[in-house]
Design a protein around this motif. Structure first.
Motif, PDB file in Angstrom:
ATOM      1  N   MET A  76     101.990   4.197  50.810  1.00  0.00           N
ATOM      2  CA  MET A  76     101.156   3.497  51.172  1.00  0.00           C
ATOM      3  C   MET A  76     102.479   3.228  52.729  1.00  0.00           C
ATOM      4  SD  MET A  76     100.084   0.547  49.074  1.00  0.00           S
ATOM      5  CE  MET A  76      99.100   0.567  48.164  1.00  0.00           C
ATOM      6  N   GLY A  77     104.048   3.151  52.488  1.00  0.00           N
ATOM      7  CA  GLY A  77     104.715   3.649  53.249  1.00  0.00           C
ATOM      8  C   GLY A  77     104.487   4.327  54.547  1.00  0.00           C
ATOM      9  N   ARG A  85     108.879  -1.745  57.919  1.00  0.00           N
ATOM     10  CA  ARG A  85     108.052  -1.768  56.636  1.00  0.00           C
ATOM     11  C   ARG A  85     108.007  -0.039  55.591  1.00  0.00           C
ATOM     12  NH1 ARG A  85     102.579  -4.831  58.501  1.00  0.00           N
ATOM     13  NH2 ARG A  85     103.229  -6.648  58.974  1.00  0.00           N
ATOM     14  N   LYS A  86     108.070   1.091  56.703  1.00  0.00           N
ATOM     15  CA  LYS A  86     108.820   1.991  55.876  1.00  0.00           C
ATOM     16  C   LYS A  86     109.790   1.673  54.962  1.00  0.00           C
ATOM     17  CE  LYS A  86     106.839   5.656  59.568  1.00  0.00           C
ATOM     18  NZ  LYS A  86     105.677   6.566  58.871  1.00  0.00           N
ATOM     19  N   ALA A  93     109.317   2.717  46.276  1.00  0.00           N
ATOM     20  CA  ALA A  93     109.260   3.722  45.450  1.00  0.00           C
ATOM     21  C   ALA A  93     110.512   4.527  44.757  1.00  0.00           C
ATOM     22  CB  ALA A  93     108.354   4.508  47.115  1.00  0.00           C
ATOM     23  N   LYS A  94     111.460   4.234  45.132  1.00  0.00           N
ATOM     24  CA  LYS A  94     112.807   4.970  44.584  1.00  0.00           C
ATOM     25  C   LYS A  94     112.959   4.732  44.023  1.00  0.00           C
ATOM     26  CE  LYS A  94     117.271   6.340  45.639  1.00  0.00           C
ATOM     27  NZ  LYS A  94     119.143   6.755  46.578  1.00  0.00           N
ATOM     28  N   ASP A  95     112.991   3.172  43.437  1.00  0.00           N
ATOM     29  CA  ASP A  95     113.266   2.117  42.412  1.00  0.00           C
ATOM     30  C   ASP A  95     112.712   2.747  41.576  1.00  0.00           C
ATOM     31  OD1 ASP A  95     115.918   0.694  43.902  1.00  0.00           O
ATOM     32  OD2 ASP A  95     113.743  -0.938  44.796  1.00  0.00           O
ATOM     33  N   TYR A  96     111.388   2.736  41.276  1.00  0.00           N
ATOM     34  CA  TYR A  96     110.295   2.836  40.676  1.00  0.00           C
ATOM     35  C   TYR A  96     110.664   4.446  39.914  1.00  0.00           C
ATOM     36  CZ  TYR A  96     107.642  -1.454  41.038  1.00  0.00           C
ATOM     37  OH  TYR A  96     106.601  -2.820  41.159  1.00  0.00           O
ATOM     38  N   LEU A 121     112.274   8.251  52.525  1.00  0.00           N
ATOM     39  CA  LEU A 121     113.648   7.794  52.505  1.00  0.00           C
ATOM     40  C   LEU A 121     114.507   8.778  53.557  1.00  0.00           C
ATOM     41  CD1 LEU A 121     114.868   6.059  49.461  1.00  0.00           C
ATOM     42  CD2 LEU A 121     113.937   4.896  51.964  1.00  0.00           C
ATOM     43  N   ALA A 122     114.566  10.112  53.819  1.00  0.00           N
ATOM     44  CA  ALA A 122     115.321  10.761  54.544  1.00  0.00           C
ATOM     45  C   ALA A 122     114.600  10.292  56.334  1.00  0.00           C
ATOM     46  CB  ALA A 122     115.541  12.060  53.646  1.00  0.00           C
ATOM     47  N   MET A 123     113.422  10.822  55.981  1.00  0.00           N
ATOM     48  CA  MET A 123     112.744  10.876  57.072  1.00  0.00           C
ATOM     49  C   MET A 123     113.304   8.781  58.321  1.00  0.00           C
ATOM     50  SD  MET A 123     109.162  11.234  56.350  1.00  0.00           S
ATOM     51  CE  MET A 123     108.261  11.024  57.889  1.00  0.00           C
TER      52      MET A 123
END
Length: 261
Positions: A76-77, A85-86, A93-96, A121-123
């Motif tokens: 979704m991000g 929002r991303k 997503a990372k937490d899960y 996240l790196a993006m």
């Protein structure tokens, strides 16, 4: 009468062999997970995510729900244009993914969602943060493929990782040497091509695998291989269900026309 008595006896016997949840037709969580999976198959990802997160409110260590929620948040991000929002979706997503990984650090799914969330996240991170996670991403993908060598999504993400690492710009290479002592693992476009071909071999109906492969050939100025890759997917007559797939198909057709000029 004897047949009826025998039937009742068998029912009682097998009833005692089943767990209470199985005897009742499955737990509430099982029902919800099945519903979420069905929604995913119908491409209703927002609704599916809501159900997975409903499961997690009462069962925070449900491994399947953690992996699926992480995957859906990452997907979704990528659909939003603005970074805020991303980042919101990628961070969730990372937490899960971290919670799933804590439960099972060997399984392919937990390692894949870790790699996918970190790569995403790196993006939207600065150069230093982006370089800091590059080796982590590779280690998670290696672990995912050790657990499941036929995991097409992991091969696909590995192909993208190889391509990025093979084409770092001068500033990124210099920063990596200065801050981290250089890139630990060398990568080439051929490594990326091999990984994407592996992804296609295990799941030949994923349009984005072919598109990414075609983009690599285009970057290498190999018009023949680029056109051949695009023709391979466009002649498969894939069923397109989402806006993203329709847009990707349109891009493939435009790219093919350009390569055939």
């Amino acid at each position: 009468m004897k047949r009826l008595f025998k039937a009742i006896l068998l029912f009682i016997l097998f009833g005692f062999l089943l767990s209470p949840c199985e005897a009742a037709g499955g737990s509430e969580h099982d029902v919800l997970l099945k519903r979420a999976h069905e929604l995913q198959l119908q491409y209703k990802e927002t609704e599916a995510l809501a159900v997975y997160e409903q499961v997690l409110t009462t069962s925070p260590d449900n491994y399947e729900a953690l992996c699926s929620a992480s995957l859906l948040h990452t997907r979704m991000g990528h659909r939003f244009e603005d970074d805020s929002r991303k980042i919101n979706h990628f961070s969730k997503a990372k937490d899960y993914a971290l919670r799933a990984y804590a439960l099972d650090s060997v399984d392919a799914n937990s390692n894949y969602v870790m790699a996918f969330s970190l790569a995403s996240l790196a993006m939207v991170s600065g150069p230093k943060q982006r370089l800091a996670v590059t080796n982590q991403i590779k280690s998670y993908l290696d672990a995912a493929l050790r657990a499941d060598p036929k995991n097409a999504d992991s091969w696909h993400l590995l192909g993208r990782w190889y391509f990025k690492m093979a084409n770092l710009n001068f500033a990124e290479v210099a920063a990596s040497k200065m801050i981290f002592g250089g890139i630990k693992e060398k990568a080439t476009n051929q490594d990326a091509i091999h990984a994407l071909e592996m992804a296609i071999s295990y799941n030949p109906n994923q349009l984005n695998y072919y598109y990414d492969l075609a983009c690599i050939y285009q970057e290498m100025k190999n018009k023949e291989a680029c056109a051949s890759t695009l023709q391979r997917v466009l002649t498969r007559d894939l069923q397109l269900h989402t806006k993203e797939e329709l847009e990707l198909s349109r891009r493939c057709k435009i790219m093919l026309q350009e390569q055939l000029k």
